[in-house]
Design an enzyme around this catalytic site. Structure first.
Site, PDB file in Angstrom:
ATOM      1  N   THR A 173       0.851  -1.209   0.000  1.00 38.46           N
ATOM      2  CA  THR A 173       0.000   0.000   0.000  1.00 38.46           C
ATOM      3  C   THR A 173       0.879   1.250   0.000  1.00 38.46           C
ATOM      4  O   THR A 173       0.484   2.270  -0.567  1.00 38.46           O
ATOM      5  CB  THR A 173      -0.937   0.038   1.225  1.00 38.46           C
ATOM      6  OG1 THR A 173      -0.170  -0.164   2.407  1.00 38.46           O
ATOM      7  CG2 THR A 173      -2.012  -1.020   1.143  1.00 38.46           C
ATOM      8  N   PHE A 196      -7.051  -4.424  -1.699  1.00 38.75           N
ATOM      9  CA  PHE A 196      -8.327  -4.580  -2.388  1.00 38.75           C
ATOM     10  C   PHE A 196      -9.522  -4.666  -1.441  1.00 38.75           C
ATOM     11  O   PHE A 196     -10.651  -4.504  -1.833  1.00 38.75           O
ATOM     12  CB  PHE A 196      -8.316  -5.750  -3.382  1.00 38.75           C
ATOM     13  CG  PHE A 196      -8.167  -7.112  -2.774  1.00 38.75           C
ATOM     14  CD1 PHE A 196      -9.207  -7.689  -2.076  1.00 38.75           C
ATOM     15  CD2 PHE A 196      -6.989  -7.836  -2.937  1.00 38.75           C
ATOM     16  CE1 PHE A 196      -9.090  -8.957  -1.539  1.00 38.75           C
ATOM     17  CE2 PHE A 196      -6.858  -9.104  -2.400  1.00 38.75           C
ATOM     18  CZ  PHE A 196      -7.904  -9.657  -1.694  1.00 38.75           C
ATOM     19  N   ARG A 197      -9.223  -4.897  -0.154  1.00 40.82           N
ATOM     20  CA  ARG A 197     -10.330  -4.963   0.796  1.00 40.82           C
ATOM     21  C   ARG A 197     -10.687  -3.588   1.366  1.00 40.82           C
ATOM     22  O   ARG A 197     -11.673  -3.434   2.063  1.00 40.82           O
ATOM     23  CB  ARG A 197      -9.986  -5.897   1.957  1.00 40.82           C
ATOM     24  CG  ARG A 197      -9.852  -7.345   1.539  1.00 40.82           C
ATOM     25  CD  ARG A 197      -9.585  -8.240   2.737  1.00 40.82           C
ATOM     26  NE  ARG A 197      -9.352  -9.608   2.321  1.00 40.82           N
ATOM     27  CZ  ARG A 197      -8.155 -10.079   1.957  1.00 40.82           C
ATOM     28  NH1 ARG A 197      -7.119  -9.306   1.982  1.00 40.82           N
ATOM     29  NH2 ARG A 197      -8.028 -11.328   1.579  1.00 40.82           N
ATOM     30  N   ASP A 240       2.396  -8.644  -6.932  1.00 40.33           N
ATOM     31  CA  ASP A 240       2.862  -7.453  -7.650  1.00 40.33           C
ATOM     32  C   ASP A 240       4.331  -7.490  -8.078  1.00 40.33           C
ATOM     33  O   ASP A 240       4.795  -6.597  -8.771  1.00 40.33           O
ATOM     34  CB  ASP A 240       2.602  -6.202  -6.805  1.00 40.33           C
ATOM     35  CG  ASP A 240       3.166  -6.314  -5.385  1.00 40.33           C
ATOM     36  OD1 ASP A 240       4.280  -6.851  -5.218  1.00 40.33           O
ATOM     37  OD2 ASP A 240       2.486  -5.852  -4.446  1.00 40.33           O
ATOM     38  N   HIS A 249       0.469 -16.770  -3.659  1.00 40.72           N
ATOM     39  CA  HIS A 249      -0.758 -16.518  -4.421  1.00 40.72           C
ATOM     40  C   HIS A 249      -0.466 -16.322  -5.911  1.00 40.72           C
ATOM     41  O   HIS A 249      -1.242 -15.707  -6.630  1.00 40.72           O
ATOM     42  CB  HIS A 249      -1.506 -15.297  -3.862  1.00 40.72           C
ATOM     43  CG  HIS A 249      -2.072 -15.533  -2.492  1.00 40.72           C
ATOM     44  ND1 HIS A 249      -2.660 -14.549  -1.736  1.00 40.72           N
ATOM     45  CD2 HIS A 249      -2.138 -16.657  -1.726  1.00 40.72           C
ATOM     46  CE1 HIS A 249      -3.058 -15.047  -0.573  1.00 40.72           C
ATOM     47  NE2 HIS A 249      -2.741 -16.324  -0.542  1.00 40.72           N
ATOM     48  N   CYS A 256      -3.449 -26.448 -22.816  1.00 43.45           N
ATOM     49  CA  CYS A 256      -2.265 -27.134 -23.363  1.00 43.45           C
ATOM     50  C   CYS A 256      -0.974 -26.752 -22.640  1.00 43.45           C
ATOM     51  O   CYS A 256       0.100 -27.225 -23.000  1.00 43.45           O
ATOM     52  CB  CYS A 256      -2.132 -26.864 -24.857  1.00 43.45           C
ATOM     53  SG  CYS A 256      -1.555 -25.204 -25.248  1.00 43.45           S
ATOM     54  N   CYS A 277      -4.530 -18.565 -26.592  1.00 43.90           N
ATOM     55  CA  CYS A 277      -3.426 -19.454 -26.909  1.00 43.90           C
ATOM     56  C   CYS A 277      -3.495 -19.831 -28.396  1.00 43.90           C
ATOM     57  O   CYS A 277      -4.542 -19.700 -29.031  1.00 43.90           O
ATOM     58  CB  CYS A 277      -3.552 -20.704 -26.038  1.00 43.90           C
ATOM     59  SG  CYS A 277      -2.266 -21.927 -26.298  1.00 43.90           S
ATOM     60  N   SER A 299       0.905  -8.068   6.780  1.00 46.48           N
ATOM     61  CA  SER A 299      -0.114  -9.116   6.632  1.00 46.48           C
ATOM     62  C   SER A 299      -0.859  -9.252   7.940  1.00 46.48           C
ATOM     63  O   SER A 299      -0.243  -9.314   9.006  1.00 46.48           O
ATOM     64  CB  SER A 299       0.507 -10.465   6.272  1.00 46.48           C
ATOM     65  OG  SER A 299      -0.497 -11.480   6.289  1.00 46.48           O
TER      66      SER A 299
HETATM   67 ZN   LIG Z   1      -3.326 -23.769 -25.383  1.00 48.11          ZN
END
Ligand SMILES: [Zn+2]
Length: 250
Positions: free
Chosen positions: A28, A35-36, A104, A119, A130, A153, A193
């Site tokens: 931040t 985002f919260r 980020d 994450h 694929c 793709c 966190s």
């Molecule tokens: Zn693909």
């Protein structure tokens, strides 16, 4: 329990295997809204809907209308003094691993080498059908060239970035690396966190159970506050720069 940057510096100076764990709060200060929080992107979009695996599969155009500008927004911000301090601690051999909930890439851009992104991250684009992988630049170029904004793709399926979506499994390799780092840590420093989301919420407990010590630097409360050796309620950037200064002075 101490609450000063000097005490945190002393704890880190004694550490043989310090691990840093970061969440949204460290970014931040780079201008990335949590985002919260109020005014965040999620006030306009429902995250469970738009950043979900279900939307990616069923309505990729809606998914990419949200995701594409966010990639540019995250690319336009810079690491802040907290990210830089964490990278400096690694260069000095004090910090061995950085575990982050953030996608980020600001730790890597600040110079951290050993970064575990639980994450996922904006590191590449890939195809779920694929497994073809492309660079982020290529992913964005494909999105921008498509009439509906959806990067596809060569096999025709819509592509996604490496960011883990709601409803998607966390990357197993990263989770294992995070637990492995926690098991070896004699000091864990948590920055930004609130430790409410698994697996990150479990990691300080792993460190403490093995006799390691815990330091937390956040503005909000956490469930581990009473188990800390050092607990600082302050902004990450100025505090971490003060920690570096105290280490230099020592
Ligand atoms: Zn693909």
């Amino acid at each position: 329990m101490s609450d000063s940057p000097a005490a945190l510096a002393a704890l880190l100076a004694e550490a043989e295997h310090a691990v840093v764990l970061t969440g949204a709060g460290i970014s931040t200060e780079s201008g990335i809204p949590d985002f919260r929080s109020a005014g965040g992107l999620w006030e306009t979009y429902d995250p469970m809907k738009v950043a979900s695996m279900g939307t990616f599969m069923d309505d990729p155009a809606l998914f990419w209308r949200f995701h594409r500008p966010r990639i540019d927004m995250l690319g336009a911000v810079d690491p802040n003094p907290a990210h830089q301090a964490v990278a400096e601690l690694e260069r000095r051999g004090i910090v061995k691993t950085v575990i982050t909930q953030n996608i980020d890439r600001l730790h890597s851009r600040a110079g951290s080498q050993e970064v575990v992104e639980v994450h996922g991250s904006l590191d590449r684009g890939y195809c779920l059908r694929c497994e073809h992988t492309v660079s982020m630049d290529e992913l964005c170029a494909r999105a921008d060239a498509a009439e509906d904004g959806v990067p596809r793709c060569d096999c025709g399926f819509q592509m996604k970035s490496g960011v883990v979506l709601f409803g998607e499994q966390l990357p197993m390799e990263a989770i294992e690396a995070a637990y492995d780092a926690a098991e070896r840590a004699d000091v864990m420093l948590v920055i930004g966190s609130s430790l409410q989301v698994t697996p990150v919420s479990q990691l300080p407990g792993v460190v403490l159970a093995r006799g390691g010590r815990l330091a937390i630097l956040t503005e909000s409360e956490t469930d581990y506050d009473h188990r800390c050796t050092v607990r600082i309620h302050h902004k990450a950037g100025p505090t971490m720069q003060a920690v570096l200064a105290a280490l230099k002075a020592a």
